[in-house]
Design a protein around this motif. Structure first.
Motif, PDB file in Angstrom:
ATOM      1  N   LEU B 255      -3.509  -2.910   3.111  1.00  0.00           N
ATOM      2  CA  LEU B 255      -3.897  -1.340   2.978  1.00  0.00           C
ATOM      3  C   LEU B 255      -2.288  -0.754   2.570  1.00  0.00           C
ATOM      4  CD1 LEU B 255      -6.382  -2.209   5.172  1.00  0.00           C
ATOM      5  CD2 LEU B 255      -5.905  -0.266   6.188  1.00  0.00           C
ATOM      6  N   ASP B 256      -2.318   0.454   2.073  1.00  0.00           N
ATOM      7  CA  ASP B 256      -1.076   1.234   2.080  1.00  0.00           C
ATOM      8  C   ASP B 256      -0.496   1.076   3.049  1.00  0.00           C
ATOM      9  OD1 ASP B 256      -1.511   2.764   3.124  1.00  0.00           O
ATOM     10  OD2 ASP B 256      -2.510   4.517   1.208  1.00  0.00           O
ATOM     11  N   GLY B 257      -0.197   0.559   3.737  1.00  0.00           N
ATOM     12  CA  GLY B 257       0.941   1.050   4.501  1.00  0.00           C
ATOM     13  C   GLY B 257       1.285  -0.787   5.276  1.00  0.00           C
ATOM     14  N   GLY B 258       0.896  -1.354   4.798  1.00  0.00           N
ATOM     15  CA  GLY B 258       1.051  -3.191   5.036  1.00  0.00           C
ATOM     16  C   GLY B 258       0.121  -3.848   5.613  1.00  0.00           C
ATOM     17  N   ALA B 259      -1.030  -3.223   6.144  1.00  0.00           N
ATOM     18  CA  ALA B 259      -1.957  -4.107   7.295  1.00  0.00           C
ATOM     19  C   ALA B 259      -2.244  -5.238   6.310  1.00  0.00           C
ATOM     20  CB  ALA B 259      -2.555  -3.317   7.726  1.00  0.00           C
ATOM     21  N   ILE B 260      -2.533  -6.214   6.233  1.00  0.00           N
ATOM     22  CA  ILE B 260      -4.284  -7.533   6.161  1.00  0.00           C
ATOM     23  C   ILE B 260      -5.370  -7.021   7.066  1.00  0.00           C
ATOM     24  CG2 ILE B 260      -2.465  -8.180   4.346  1.00  0.00           C
ATOM     25  CD1 ILE B 260      -3.287 -10.674   6.309  1.00  0.00           C
ATOM     26  N   ALA B 261      -6.686  -6.892   6.242  1.00  0.00           N
ATOM     27  CA  ALA B 261      -8.242  -6.790   6.336  1.00  0.00           C
ATOM     28  C   ALA B 261      -8.776  -7.355   5.922  1.00  0.00           C
ATOM     29  CB  ALA B 261      -7.820  -5.023   6.112  1.00  0.00           C
ATOM     30  N   THR B 262      -9.968  -7.507   6.727  1.00  0.00           N
ATOM     31  CA  THR B 262     -11.495  -8.495   6.457  1.00  0.00           C
ATOM     32  C   THR B 262     -12.054  -7.076   6.732  1.00  0.00           C
ATOM     33  OG1 THR B 262     -11.548  -9.530   8.586  1.00  0.00           O
ATOM     34  CG2 THR B 262     -10.039 -10.981   6.914  1.00  0.00           C
TER      35      THR B 262
END
Lengths: 396, 396, 396, 396
Positions: B255-262
């Motif tokens: 995500l563009d705020g620095g998070a990673i996701a599944t």
């Protein structure tokens, strides 16, 4: 009854956990051998002496080679950081000792392959090798395996596994060995990701064949440490160093039985302390496990009549459940530590009967190969990366 | 009070859900306009007549162009399968109608872009457009957004979102329109995956920038359908056709705020009926939501004193919670359907005040672009795939 | 299709809940009669006019006798405080109207007996009477009854039922009508205790035969109220009056099938908003229900094989579950309000077919007799107090 | 470091639990004395010899008087059935031994008073006495006490406590000692009801002043036992005897701080294995505990801002939580057994420092007096029965 004399290398978190297991196993289970806690080894003379007294070891030493050299020691239990696993375990096997090595087996595939080779050679001389993926022996996890093996889930469609912790969310948490690549090999991936890889491969009976992965290091510099204990630590805050391992690793995977899977290992899931959570969906049912409630297993049985289907919370404390007949009456829960007690039970039984205990070094190499594929994929734009076969020559 | 006359296209599951919302919204909320359920449109004369009577519409017709042609209709509510969204919505906007369009906005990025353009043009004439991602209006989800927007989670580190169902696990379940690419665009991905993409982008206020994806169709042939209702259906079992959409889709994201996701969307998670589950971890706290318990929100506040930190189960039924002051006393839960009631409330308020309601068609295009990137990655060995910018010309 | 014209007395919390049910029932269920919301009655002209407009009634009036006098009204729905139930219901029955009366049936046993007599007389003329214990129609509760009736629990050993709220914990909460004995009859006991008495008698099919009870009023004086809405209210804080009802009631009981039971009703359980929780233990299984999660039922089936026994969380949203086929797809939960929708469905079906709907006024008298025994025991040192038989002459 | 030499009487379920605690306590906690497991005593020579070997005691004997006679034993740990507690404990105290006595303290108030007197006399000579209500030392329970003592709950309004088991629901389960009044004193009441009486008095800091009670024996005749282990047992089924204790006990109570309470102890709650559950509601908050999830505590804090109030699930495994700093990292749960480990820790600390450990024999007499009032009320038509004061002379 024959004695089984154990020498342990390492005395920190894992050393304490293993010690309680060695101390307890004959007090709870009927075993053909009597464990003796012969000696403990660590580099710091004062600390290891204190640990020996605290944890109940007969002796201590500061050079693991001395431990291996002793004729009166039958088992070497390796509880050090991953960078010394290969050297110690191989030396012990060559000396004819049975070896229990903590997970992950090694910090690299090459080391793991060398350990597998050493174990195979030593096996001919009667020495056994086992890798300590202790969560296989949580009764609820063993019960999961039994249900899958009995076909109760049908064809496995989905695996979703996370191992969530939050102990380094504070940027001031110091740069302990677990955050240094040369000691730990990797970060969350090898430390806790290895557990969910092993656990899901064990429970499903399937191997991961390929992955697509992403890793992240959220905090790139940390203070150098001044003291640590368990997973807790403190730093002085003025001098910092680079974090050289992943803070979090996520990956997609395919298993050789047709399932697709998601995995996540992180030390940045605020509020999650030791949340190893696994859900498996099959064509006939589903299973859900959470290590923070390790005495419970949820089981959905799609073969029940429709209005009564649901996730069944099984309290895994009955005499009919794996390992539990030896413990307390139903409903009296056991703790995390006894995954190790059960591990030692099975290891001792293996030694006493000459049967190879699982997970073998080969199984642990299998985990290492998955971790290796994850790192390669993460380093290559998340592109699909096949897991190298356990026997490399097969594919060449 | 001014009337707001609504014409709806489609009368199946979504048609029924929207109808109850249009019927209810003025009975619960104080609004400056009075909704009138003017007419409903569907291709089958007998069925749409029955639906009009059952659901409480003043009239019915079989050609949506007739509906749009009526001067006395202010709003067109598009509840058809995705393959007709673009055509109907664009025609309605060109006729100066306000448009509410069910998600996903369209079956392709090109269609979605055309709809965005039509909405922009129509806006100049005063017509509003909204896409029906109804879960934004579940009070607990709105509360999540409020907490994140207030900075209570700090820097977002992780998003993990799944939408799990099991209604097609049976290989004999027939080939309904949702399993046909030409009607549905995609399978689990567009139907339910779209929801978790929108919901997580909404709650975090961040956009997905890239993905690595995997899709799977477990059952590749199914019987042709004979009848269907809601998500249930039956087939005759003798004649089959190919399933042309995904049964499951999993992907990693940044995500563009620095998070990673599944993310995971599947219709093969045995025992999971409507399990949209989202967990968000930030540097100051975490949030957990489960649509099967949609009146609850779990919130971990890491700024509390250490011995009292924990996941706080908030029963989101207080007057202080979003939308809830209009409902029952605390603890009296509301159902799934009122996510639509709240959606209609905000849409009516937008029309009455001239304020653009969210999610706009641009927001919905943003979701479509993520789905598109997922399909491209899945078709390209899961390799990392950037999400195309909403304004394509910006990147060229 | 025949119309069924309804007149309702009362327009507050229960009035709103019943209105949505009357409005919804034909939109969801196939019924042989079409409900018409003919008129609503309340003492305050302005407020009842506003309520009629808001809630969707064709007309309004301020004297319930006018409502009963109308020939075009078939059903009188009594939603007033308990002190006027008997007068209105008896008058309506005497006028040949079908009567739906909110719980508790009355504020005294004598009133309840008079209502039972009036209902019996009116029945001969074809008028039906039903008491609104709506929670019987929560699908999970109906399912509980079905499981018990099918013998799945074996011999019932234990009932434990609580109904916990916290809306008057603040000493500044004003003296609303629910805290005045002359209006409400009793406090937590009649308001919410009545629900758990009816629900457990319904589910078990057993009657409470005797009780030992204790009641308490924690806050003995409160400010007089200035405004109220739902269960919320405000006071001016300067002038106070005495609270004349119980804040909490607890009692032990025996049921005629051999079970022993504990009951608790309180408005002082901080954090519990609408926590009606019932657990029933039998020789073959157990059931657990919680109104705050009303779409779920936990079922322990002791006839399953030992290692798989557990509390099975059934998500009561399947077509196979009571009332649910008419609603949304599985996993899409419904709200509190639809316990009333289901109540109206069954009442309409009863009227259409001439079958007596349950709970009858006799059933509701049975509840009243238990409440009466509770109050007598509490006033007599908690000594064991037998519940008076429904037909008093039987015991004399 | 000084040794503390322990002799234990009894070797069954409680003997095993205490043994693990004595064996473990110095391995986990820093203590000023070193426990030595000197000798274990039981009537059956073969069985006690086996237990000594299994559990790790240096010696064994068959006459507890021999144990007390030994000069080299400092502590007598009484783990026998309740009928011998008084005799053994008093003799040990008279011999100057420190005494740890399992709960319930005795089978009658008279015995308990004699034990209190003996403890008072012995105290002058330096001997300490403690009663083993081990659940006080479950970390979550200790935390409950801390929160209440800090005023976080405000004025306590409600206590609801149940202890539910199901191990004798089968009518063929044999007539073990726990079902015989002369051995066990009472049934569920003394065995498990005693725990919830002590726990709630401890946590609230309030004493029960009066009760209204009901007891029941569902199965009145059972087969004589042939073998037993823990709570499991088998019978031959042909010869039966009368069950002379309660299967279940329920009671209402008032506490001296103004709270009202319900209590239930039963061995017939099908599916509940060890379900000690306590909820406490105060004017500022609530607490909920469940022994089957003993590492968790739910806390509702009504002083938080309204939209964020909820039941907060605290995972009681942090270093900041009682006893937990000595254990594993956060999230690594501990088991039932360590309530005893913590008990021994505090007992050893008390001996080392000369401070009286709690619960004292006086505290335990307090519990006994409540149990006595319960039995008197149940035998007297559930009529309100005041709990006799601890110091009987005070009231006379």
């Amino acid at each position: 009854m024959t004695d089984l004399r154990v020498g342990m290398v390492g005395y920190a978190f894992m050393g304490a956990a293993h010690s309680q297991a060695w101390r307890t196993v004959n007090r709870v289970f009927d075993l053909p051998m009597q464990v003796k806690m012969a000696a403990i080894c660590g580099r710091d003379e004062l600390k290891v002496a204190a640990a020996a007294a605290r944890l109940g070891w007969e002796a201590h030493c500061t050079n693991w080679r001395d431990l291996i050299a002793r004729d009166d020691i039958d088992v070497i239990d390796v509880c050090t950081p991953g960078d010394s696993h290969a050297e110690i375990a191989i030396a012990a096997l060559e000396a004819g000792k049975h070896v229990l090595c903590e997970k992950p087996l090694a910090n690299s595939v090459a080391e793991a392959r060398a350990m597998v080779a050493a174990a195979a050679t030593a096996r001919a001389g009667g020495a056994l090798a086992m890798c300590g993926f202790n969560y296989r022996r949580v009764p609820a996890v063993t019960l999961m395996r039994q249900l899958v093996a009995a076909g109760r889930l049908g064809a496995i469609r989905h695996v979703r596994a996370v191992y969530l912790q939050d102990w380094i969310t504070d940027p001031e948490f110091p740069l302990v060995w677990r955050l240094q690549k040369e000691k730990a090999g990797s970060g969350a991936l090898g430390d806790i990701g290895a557990h969910i890889v092993d656990l899901t491969q064990y429970v499903t009976g399937q191997q991961i064949t390929g992955v697509s992965a992403l890793t992240e290091t959220f905090i790139k510099e940390r203070p150098l440490p001044t003291a640590s204990s368990g997973l807790a630590a403190s730093g002085n805050g003025t001098v910092t160093g680079p974090v050289t391992v992943d803070d979090a690793a996520v990956f997609l995977a395919r298993l050789d039985g047709g399932a697709i899977a998601t995995y996540e290992a992180t030390r940045f899931a605020m509020g999650r302390k030791n949340a190893l959570r696994v859900e498996i969906n099959g064509s006939l049912g589903s299973l859900v496990f959470d290590l923070e409630r390790l005495n419970e297993l949820e089981y959905y049985d799609a073969t029940q009549i429709a209005p009564e289907q649901g996730f069944n919370r099984i309290l895994v404390t009955e005499a009919a459940h794996p390992y539990m007949e030896a413990w307390w009456p139903p409903g009296h829960i056991i703790g995390y530590e006894h995954s190790f007690t059960h591990e030692m039970r099975d290891f001792v039984l293996g030694i006493a009967t000459g049967a190879d205990p699982a997970p073998s070094f080969v199984d642990a190499l299998g985990v290492q190969l998955v971790l290796d594929a994850v790192e390669r994929s993460a380093g290559n734009g998340s592109s699909w990366t096949e897991v190298e076969p356990i026997y490399a020559e097969v594919s060449s």
